[in-house]
Enzyme design. Structure first.
Site, short mmCIF file in Angstrom:
data_model
loop_
_atom_site.label_atom_id
_atom_site.label_comp_id
_atom_site.label_asym_id
_atom_site.label_seq_id
_atom_site.Cartn_x
_atom_site.Cartn_y
_atom_site.Cartn_z
N GLY A 167 38.19 -162.98 23.90
CA GLY A 167 37.10 -162.73 24.84
C GLY A 167 35.84 -162.23 24.17
NE ARG A 300 45.00 -168.27 26.87
CZ ARG A 300 43.75 -168.69 27.02
NH1 ARG A 300 43.50 -169.65 27.90
NH2 ARG A 300 42.76 -168.21 26.33
P1 ADP Z 1 37.48 -164.79 20.82
O1 ADP Z 1 38.93 -164.99 20.51
O2 ADP Z 1 37.11 -163.34 20.86
O3 ADP Z 1 37.03 -165.55 22.02
P2 ADP Z 1 36.58 -166.84 18.99
O4 ADP Z 1 36.98 -166.79 17.59
O5 ADP Z 1 37.30 -167.80 19.88
O6 ADP Z 1 36.69 -165.36 19.57
O7 ADP Z 1 35.04 -167.09 19.10
C1 ADP Z 1 34.36 -167.02 20.33
C2 ADP Z 1 32.98 -167.66 20.23
O8 ADP Z 1 32.20 -166.99 19.23
C3 ADP Z 1 32.96 -169.10 19.81
O9 ADP Z 1 33.15 -169.96 20.90
C4 ADP Z 1 31.59 -169.24 19.19
O10 ADP Z 1 30.62 -169.35 20.19
C5 ADP Z 1 31.38 -167.91 18.52
N1 ADP Z 1 31.77 -167.96 17.11
C6 ADP Z 1 33.00 -167.74 16.62
N2 ADP Z 1 33.03 -167.87 15.29
C7 ADP Z 1 31.78 -168.17 14.91
C8 ADP Z 1 31.15 -168.41 13.64
N3 ADP Z 1 31.83 -168.37 12.50
N4 ADP Z 1 29.84 -168.69 13.64
C9 ADP Z 1 29.12 -168.72 14.77
N5 ADP Z 1 29.65 -168.48 15.98
C10 ADP Z 1 30.96 -168.21 16.06
#
Ligand code: ADP
Length: 672
Positions: A167, A300
């Site tokens: 999140g 999921r």
């Molecule tokens: P969480 O598990 O907290 O949702 P994620 O790793 O899925 O975190 O990342 C959530 C969002 O953050 C991604 O959809 C993207 O928009 C942004 N994000 C994640 N990693 C990167 C990155 N290395 N560079 C730029 N934006 C990122």
């Protein structure tokens, strides 16, 4: 179709519980809902064959109580548990407990969930499996000096991420090496409080990132397929707002590279069930086969799975149930076709103008687009009109999902779905979603995860209350609109009086302020509303689904919906609400108590229709007050006997006493 389960329990609430129940019912599977005290009357409870209370409203006392949920399944004879998304859906301890109780978990194995549960370990595993991973440090070391030097090696800007994250929590972008220590500290504190784990990883911050994910499906026989990609780049604070499939601008080459990598990732952990491989994509030069990297896997069903269902024509919940029951995947990769374009918008009770603060309230009116019937729009919701959005859970009202032959058609369908959705009783993000759909960059498919934040000011335009809304509310409050129009010319001239137009008083309240109006009928469909110093002439026609109000600067088509203490005027996806004060109740409150009617505004007592000692019936006209160039009839709020009445021809001040009478009940009691 072979037999899967005879009864399943759904360990969730809201739209996803309803979604799962619907498929189970179609497959002839019995359903057991669970609910907290706050959800006793919720839609998912009403839909299920049986429902079990699992505790008080807070999620830690109910929807996160694995023990209560498993006990409910055993008690009701459910053979399997569908976790939905959120809550316990990615909790391997829960999966172990479900299996230990002799039940089937409708989802992957606890081992698969564990393998993908921590971002650092998952990334190491993916690297080994040959899946591209965002350049960065995913190791064990956590000392500031080590992480800071890794950040320098990676090259700024970098992103610090909680390894247990979800999140968007515990995530910090760092642009300047001097800010690294401070950002690390705050990411750690947030991660500690959200996940009880303050360990982080550091990775390259991808410029102009797009979030594209691939839906995968595995079975217990070693098969894994993909169901194409979804683009979820429209995000706010790393939370998805609008999702679509396929990804705008994707080429066959990029799709092949991404879906291959996703299938490889799922195979690496012997994945079974529905899962999503999330990739981050560098879109600075369009989509390229070597510019996407594994971010994480969600083990999921996802919130946005309906867009995949819309383009593939498949029911992912049915697949989950069949796979969990031991069946092979229903289709091979070659048999899964992609058709058209689908978009989902998440409709929330929240106030975009107040930093998207979650809103609560009762949904006094809730109506979704009529085209829901023909399949072009699909509405996934867990609430009905009359339900309350409580502060305990996610304030989602519905997901609107549309399908079109192409992206342009899907965008048009979404715009019309949003503007046809009618909600009164709570603030929603519908106008924000509509603005997003109309956003030029989005419409052109030029999306990235920064789009919303960059253009936020333009996207949260205050909802302009359409001209004529207040006037329609005043007419509604006057009661004149409700009268039936009959063929008889005399009844058609509702409230019309020959000499001077008879005025009906209306008081709109705004906090402690009240504004008074008088409404009079000026012929068929024509009305005049007088305020303190203006008079507005209007024509109001009744069209099949709405009122059509016209007048100077007014051309409004809108519906009126009664809400407690007022009315909501609904037009083009926006709701304007008006509080109506009862002028007589106000008068009573202002008076000396008892049965006193006071003047709602200063005026002249034009005629007095009753005398002291008269027994009057509720609604009977007692006197006519002329004020603001119009006549206002003052009638009895209930049966009673007149004790005192103002004299004809007298001038009265606002709130001065006009009539005092004894209520019928108190008259009766004096007889004994
Ligand atoms: P969480 O598990 O907290 O949702 P994620 O790793 O899925 O975190 O990342 C959530 C969002 O953050 C991604 O959809 C993207 O928009 C942004 N994000 C994640 N990693 C990167 C990155 N290395 N560079 C730029 N934006 C990122």
């Amino acid at each position: 179709m072979t037999k899967t389960f005879s009864r399943i329990l759904i360990a969730n609430r809201g739209e996803i519980a309803c979604r799962v129940i619907r498929t189970a019912q179609r497959m002839g599977i019995g359903t057991v809902a669970v609910y907290s005290d706050a959800d006793a009357h919720a839609l998912h409870v009403a839909m299920a064959d049986e429902a079990v209370n699992i505790g008080p409203a807070p999620v830690t006392d109910s929807y996160l109580r694995a023990d209560h949920i498993i006990a409910a399944a055993l008690k009701t004879g459910a053979e399997a548990i569908h976790p939905g998304y959120g809550f316990l859906s990615e909790n391997p301890g829960f999966v172990d407990a479900v299996v230990k109780a002799g039940l089937v978990f409708i989802g992957p194995s606890a081992d698969s969930i564990r393998a993908m549960g921590l971002k650092d370990a998952a990334k190491r595993l993916m690297e080994k499996a040959g899946v591209p991973v965002v350049p960065g440090y995913h190791g064990e070391a956590q000392e500031l000096v080590v992480l800071a030097s890794k950040a320098r090696e990676i090259g700024y800007p970098v992103l610090i991420k909680a390894r247990a994250g979800g999140g968007g929590k515990g995530m910090r972008k760092v642009d300047d090496p001097n800010d690294f220590a401070e950002s690390l500290g705050s990411a750690r504190r947030e991660a500690k409080s959200a996940f009880g784990d303050d360990r982080v990883l550091v990775e390259k911050y991808i410029a102009k990132p797009r979030h594209i994910e691939v839906q995968v499906f595995g079975d217990n026989h070693g098969n894994v397929v993909h169901l194409y990609e979804r683009d979820c780049s429209l995000q706010r604070r790393h939370q998805k707002v609008i999702e679509e499939a396929p990804a705008p601008g994707i080429t066959a080459e990029v799709r092949a590279a991404m879906t291959n990598a996703a299938v490889k990732a799922a195979q690496a952990i012997n994945y079974s069930g529905a899962g999503t491989i999330e990739f981050i994509v560098d879109a600075t030069e369009g989509l390229k086969p070597d510019r996407f990297w594994f971010m994480e896997m969600n083990t999921r069903l996802q919130v946005e799975h309906p867009v995949t269902e819309m383009i593939t024509g498949l029911d992912l919940v049915e697949w989950q149930l069949r796979v969990a029951a031991g069946e092979k995947l229903p289709l091979t990769q070659k048999q899964i076709a992609l058709n058209g374009h689908a978009i989902e918008a998440r409709l929330y009770a929240e106030d975009p103008a107040k930093s998207f603060l979650p809103a609560t309230g009762t949904l006094h009116h809730l109506a979704f687009p009529a085209s829901v019937q023909d399949g072009a729009v699909r509405v996934e919701t867990g609430v009905r009109a009359g339900d309350t959005i409580s502060p305990f859970y996610d304030p989602m009202i519905a997901k609107l999902v549309v399908h079109g032959a192409d992206r342009t058609a899907a965008l048009a369908a979404m715009e019309s779905a949003l503007t046809q959705t009618e909600i009164a009783g709570t603030t929603t993000n519908a106008p924000f979603l509509t603005a997003l759909i109309r956003h030029e960059g989005f419409a052109a498919g030029d999306v990235d995860t920064g789009l919303i934040d960059r253009d936020l000011a333009g996207l949260i335009v205050p909802v302009a209350i359409e001209a004529g809304s207040k006037e329609l509310a005043i007419l509604y409050a006057s009661g004149l609109l409700k009268r039936p129009v009959l063929g008889d010319p005399w009844t058609a001239l509702r409230g019309y009086s020959h000499n001077s137009a008879l005025a009906y008083p209306v008081v709109l309240a705004n906090g402690n302020n009240t504004v008074r109006y008088g409404v009079s009928v000026h012929g068929d469909e024509r009305y005049a509303i007088s305020g303190a110093d203006t008079t507005t002439l209007l024509r109001v026609r009744h069209e099949p689904a709405c009122w059509h109000v016209t007048g100077k600067g007014i051309n409004l088509r809108a519906k009126t919906v009664a809400i407690p203490h007022g009315v909501a005027v609904l037009s083009r996806g926006a709701a304007a609400t008006f509080n109506i004060a009862d002028p007589f109740l106000l008068a009573e409150a202002a008076g000396s108590g008892g049965d006193r009617l006071t003047a709602p505004m200063p005026g002249l007592v034009k005629s007095v229709r009753v005398t002291v000692g008269d027994h009057v019936k509720k609604g009977q006209i007692l006197l006519v007050l002329e004020a603001m160039k119009m006549e206002h009839t003052i009638s009895a709020p209930h049966d009673g006997t007149i004790v005192e009445i103002a004299s004809e021809g007298s001038q009265v001040k606002e709130k001065s006493s006009l009539v005092r009478f004894e209520e019928a009940a108190s008259v009766d009691s004096t007889k004994n």
